[in-house]
Design a protein around this motif. Structure first.
Motif, PDB file in Angstrom:
ATOM      1  N   VAL A  33     -18.468   8.961  46.825  1.00 17.84           N
ATOM      2  CA  VAL A  33     -17.951   7.586  46.705  1.00 17.84           C
ATOM      3  C   VAL A  33     -17.686   7.304  45.226  1.00 17.84           C
ATOM      4  CG1 VAL A  33     -18.540   5.134  46.918  1.00 17.84           C
ATOM      5  CG2 VAL A  33     -19.035   6.683  48.800  1.00 17.84           C
ATOM      6  N   ALA A  34     -18.625   7.680  44.362  1.00 20.81           N
ATOM      7  CA  ALA A  34     -18.461   7.437  42.924  1.00 20.81           C
ATOM      8  C   ALA A  34     -17.271   8.233  42.374  1.00 20.81           C
ATOM      9  CB  ALA A  34     -19.739   7.812  42.182  1.00 20.81           C
ATOM     10  N   GLU A  35     -17.083   9.438  42.892  1.00 21.35           N
ATOM     11  CA  GLU A  35     -15.963  10.271  42.427  1.00 21.35           C
ATOM     12  C   GLU A  35     -14.609   9.659  42.784  1.00 21.35           C
ATOM     13  OE1 GLU A  35     -16.567  15.109  42.504  1.00 21.35           O
ATOM     14  OE2 GLU A  35     -16.075  14.074  44.315  1.00 21.35           O
ATOM     15  N   ASN A  36     -14.618   8.855  43.875  1.00 27.90           N
ATOM     16  CA  ASN A  36     -13.341   8.347  44.378  1.00 27.90           C
ATOM     17  C   ASN A  36     -13.198   6.834  44.245  1.00 27.90           C
ATOM     18  OD1 ASN A  36     -11.814  10.724  45.775  1.00 27.90           O
ATOM     19  ND2 ASN A  36     -13.992  11.017  46.182  1.00 27.90           N
ATOM     20  N   GLY A  37     -13.991   6.252  43.376  1.00 25.52           N
ATOM     21  CA  GLY A  37     -13.742   4.863  42.985  1.00 25.52           C
ATOM     22  C   GLY A  37     -14.343   3.756  43.825  1.00 25.52           C
ATOM     23  N   GLY A  38     -15.195   4.037  44.802  1.00 31.39           N
ATOM     24  CA  GLY A  38     -15.932   2.961  45.485  1.00 31.39           C
ATOM     25  C   GLY A  38     -15.344   2.498  46.806  1.00 31.39           C
ATOM     26  N   GLY A  39     -15.174   1.153  46.940  1.00 28.70           N
ATOM     27  CA  GLY A  39     -14.882   0.516  48.236  1.00 28.70           C
ATOM     28  C   GLY A  39     -13.690   1.063  49.009  1.00 28.70           C
ATOM     29  N   SER A 206      -6.429   1.222  44.790  1.00 27.64           N
ATOM     30  CA  SER A 206      -5.759   1.841  43.635  1.00 27.64           C
ATOM     31  C   SER A 206      -6.673   2.848  42.929  1.00 27.64           C
ATOM     32  CB  SER A 206      -5.311   0.759  42.655  1.00 27.64           C
ATOM     33  OG  SER A 206      -6.448   0.049  42.225  1.00 27.64           O
ATOM     34  N   ASP A 207      -7.970   2.802  43.248  1.00 35.37           N
ATOM     35  CA  ASP A 207      -8.880   3.782  42.632  1.00 35.37           C
ATOM     36  C   ASP A 207      -8.860   5.136  43.344  1.00 35.37           C
ATOM     37  OD1 ASP A 207      -9.718   2.170  40.613  1.00 35.37           O
ATOM     38  OD2 ASP A 207     -11.384   1.315  41.750  1.00 35.37           O
ATOM     39  N   LEU A 208      -8.170   5.196  44.487  1.00 36.56           N
ATOM     40  CA  LEU A 208      -8.127   6.485  45.201  1.00 36.56           C
ATOM     41  C   LEU A 208      -7.224   7.455  44.445  1.00 36.56           C
ATOM     42  CD1 LEU A 208      -7.783   5.220  48.887  1.00 36.56           C
ATOM     43  CD2 LEU A 208      -9.826   6.080  47.748  1.00 36.56           C
ATOM     44  N   ASN A 209      -7.486   8.740  44.595  1.00 42.55           N
ATOM     45  CA  ASN A 209      -6.618   9.718  43.931  1.00 42.55           C
ATOM     46  C   ASN A 209      -6.058  10.700  44.967  1.00 42.55           C
ATOM     47  OD1 ASN A 209      -8.609  11.840  44.268  1.00 42.55           O
ATOM     48  ND2 ASN A 209      -9.782  10.745  42.702  1.00 42.55           N
ATOM     49  N   TRP A 210      -5.294  11.663  44.509  1.00 41.16           N
ATOM     50  CA  TRP A 210      -4.629  12.590  45.432  1.00 41.16           C
ATOM     51  C   TRP A 210      -5.607  13.309  46.349  1.00 41.16           C
ATOM     52  CZ3 TRP A 210       0.338  12.151  46.193  1.00 41.16           C
ATOM     53  CH2 TRP A 210       1.162  11.692  45.163  1.00 41.16           C
ATOM     54  N   PRO A 278     -19.951  10.031  38.126  1.00 41.50           N
ATOM     55  CA  PRO A 278     -20.248  10.743  39.371  1.00 41.50           C
ATOM     56  C   PRO A 278     -20.824  12.118  39.063  1.00 41.50           C
ATOM     57  CG  PRO A 278     -17.869  10.451  39.061  1.00 41.50           C
ATOM     58  CD  PRO A 278     -18.544   9.721  37.958  1.00 41.50           C
ATOM     59  N   ASP A 279     -21.893  12.445  39.676  1.00 41.92           N
ATOM     60  CA  ASP A 279     -22.579  13.681  39.334  1.00 41.92           C
ATOM     61  C   ASP A 279     -23.407  14.108  40.544  1.00 41.92           C
ATOM     62  OD1 ASP A 279     -24.445  15.506  38.370  1.00 41.92           O
ATOM     63  OD2 ASP A 279     -24.544  14.558  36.405  1.00 41.92           O
ATOM     64  N   PRO A 280     -23.399  15.404  40.900  1.00 42.19           N
ATOM     65  CA  PRO A 280     -24.215  15.837  42.038  1.00 42.19           C
ATOM     66  C   PRO A 280     -25.706  15.571  41.823  1.00 42.19           C
ATOM     67  CG  PRO A 280     -22.737  17.594  41.324  1.00 42.19           C
ATOM     68  CD  PRO A 280     -22.592  16.487  40.333  1.00 42.19           C
ATOM     69  N   LEU A 281     -26.085  15.263  40.592  1.00 37.21           N
ATOM     70  CA  LEU A 281     -27.509  15.017  40.340  1.00 37.21           C
ATOM     71  C   LEU A 281     -27.883  13.544  40.447  1.00 37.21           C
ATOM     72  CD1 LEU A 281     -27.976  17.444  37.364  1.00 37.21           C
ATOM     73  CD2 LEU A 281     -29.175  17.559  39.534  1.00 37.21           C
TER      74      LEU A 281
END
Ligand code: PFF
Length: 447
Positions: A33-39, A206-210, A278-281
């Motif tokens: 979720v953090a990697e892809n901008g949330g909501g 708009s926070d989504l990416n390819w 965003p981090d796997p840890l």
């Protein structure tokens, strides 16, 4: 009296839920979720659970219940032939690859559990940051803990104790949910909670990416254990009077609620802390830091990581069980031998994520470390492809009348609209979304 949930024994249903939930919800969901901008991503994720995850879950469970067998034998149940056999072998390969990766993350959970156990019994403080540094700097420690995890798995699967263990873990699930809810409640009382809830639930597309579509799809498949055919094995153990579509809805709902709860726990902590990346840890950084500030923090930490480890262990068992039962059914190996060979292969594969996070952690590909690259290769590329093949096989490899009879067996849905919806989703939604996700992923890489 035996308690039943939609025709399946309560213990079995909980074991199924436990196999589907765990690290995928608590560790992986907040991080993607953090990697892809949330909501925006959360909405996309829920949409995909409904139109891809649920139909596939029902499909895998139905096939298992229909044939009463695990995947390789299920494939030849309908049609003899090399092509479908390759599909079975491929999904078993995915089980092994993912189990190698999953075992490393489970070993981190085990390490945190040991650390909390020591802190609790010696009344010391547990410093999470130094535990993470220790794990990441000492690759041999990760190897050792992973080897311990796999040896425990080998002992359970080789001796066929998994049935009891899966049920045991299943019965612990409600307790784990209680602890999780208590932590969420505490986390929501932080001053950052409002901002975190906006981040998590306000859809900002708009926070989504390819690559967001394939990330969401991969997460749905990973968290619901789809494409691994473990659900076919579970389905083969379901009593004939189980209402499979309803059981599927129950599993998908509980799993999604757990993921959302994990988000509600972690995001207020992240926004209040120093690390927003965003981090796997993330789970290992944010949750212990927060738990340690609570009164009785060591007890919470001890129980949280104990339950999380047990659930991860249960999930690992279903992965190893799928590999071992297919190996021993089809290669005439004894279970102990099949478990030993699979365990060894899994350990060798686990060296990839171990090295990626320790001795090779300085290597980056397009600013991502090797663990993230490996994770994306497995979850965002390989798993959607296998899931697509399984969906196509269920659609075109099994005669429609057989599927329809099995779907409607328990007569819950008096009309056939549910069956028609299901088939439609399997034939159109799953392939179109999977192919689109892969195309967008490629576009993202070429950009
Ligand atoms: N669904 C599990 C989780 O969310 O942690 C992971 C998993 C378990 C994947 C079992 C596949 C599987 F066969």
């Amino acid at each position: 009296m035996i308690l039943k949930v939609w025709g399946a024994r309560l213990g079995f249903f909980l074991a199924l839920v436990a196999s589907a939930s765990g690290l995928g919800n608590l560790w992986r969901f907040p991080y993607v979720v953090a990697e892809n901008g949330g909501g925006g991503f959360v909405i996309l994720y829920i949409f995909l659970v409904l139109i891809v995850g649920l139909p596939l879950l029902i499909g895998e469970l139905l096939v298992g219940r229909l044939t009463g067998k695990s995947i390789l034998s299920s494939l030849s149940f309908f049609k003899e032939g090399k092509r479908t056999r390759h599909l079975g072998n491929l999904s078993i390969l995915v089980c092994l690859l993912v189990l190698g990766y999953f075992s490393v993350i489970s070993s981190w959970v085990l390490f945190f559990f040991f650390k909390y156990a020591i802190a609790l019994f010696t009344s010391q403080n547990f410093v999470s940051q130094s535990a993470i540094t220790q794990l990441m700097e000492q690759g041999w420690l990760q190897m050792l803990l992973t080897a311990l995890h796999i040896t425990l798995l080998f002992a359970v699967v080789g001796k066929e104790l998994e049935d009891g263990l899966e049920k045991f873990v299943g019965y612990l699930m409600p307790l784990f949910a209680v602890i999780l809810c208590m932590l969420v409640w505490r986390s929501l009382s932080l001053s950052t909670a409002e901002e975190a809830m906006r981040y998590l639930f306000y859809p900002n597309f708009s926070d989504l990416n390819w690559s967001s579509l394939s990330s969401a799809l991969g997460q749905v498949l990973f968290t619901l254990s789809l494409g691994f055919t473990t659900m076919v094995t579970f389905g083969s153990l379901l009593p004939k009077d189980t209402d499979v579509p309803k059981a599927g809805v129950g599993i998908a709902s509980i799993d999604s609620v757990l993921s959302i709860l994990a988000g509600m726990l972690i995001f207020p902590l992240l926004l209040g802390g120093t690390n927003r990346e965003p981090d796997p840890l993330m789970l290992f950084q944010a949750v212990p830091e927060f738990i340690n500030q609570l009164p009785g923090g060591n007890v919470y930490g001890f129980l949280f990581f104990l339950f999380l480890y047990l659930v991860a262990f249960g999930a690992s068992i279903s992965l190893l069980e799928t590999v071992v039962s297919n190996f021993s059914e089809n290669h005439r190996l004894s279970r102990v031998r099949a478990s030993f060979i699979s365990g060894t292969m899994c350990f060798l594969l686990s060296l990839i994520p171990v090295l990626a996070t320790s001795y090779l952690s300085h290597i980056k590909i397009r600013s991502s470390n090797l663990l993230v690259v490996w994770d994306h290769l497995l979850v965002n590329w390989l798993m959607p492809l296998i899931a697509l093949m399984i969906a196509l096989w269920i659609c075109y490899g099994i005669p429609n009348e057989i599927k329809e009879a099995e779907f409607k067996k328990n007569d819950t849905f008096k009309d056939d609209s549910m069956f028609k919806h299901w088939i439609f989703m399997m034939m159109w939604a799953v392939p179109i979304i999977t192919i689109l996700a892969i195309i967008l992923n490629i576009v993202g890489i070429l950009q």
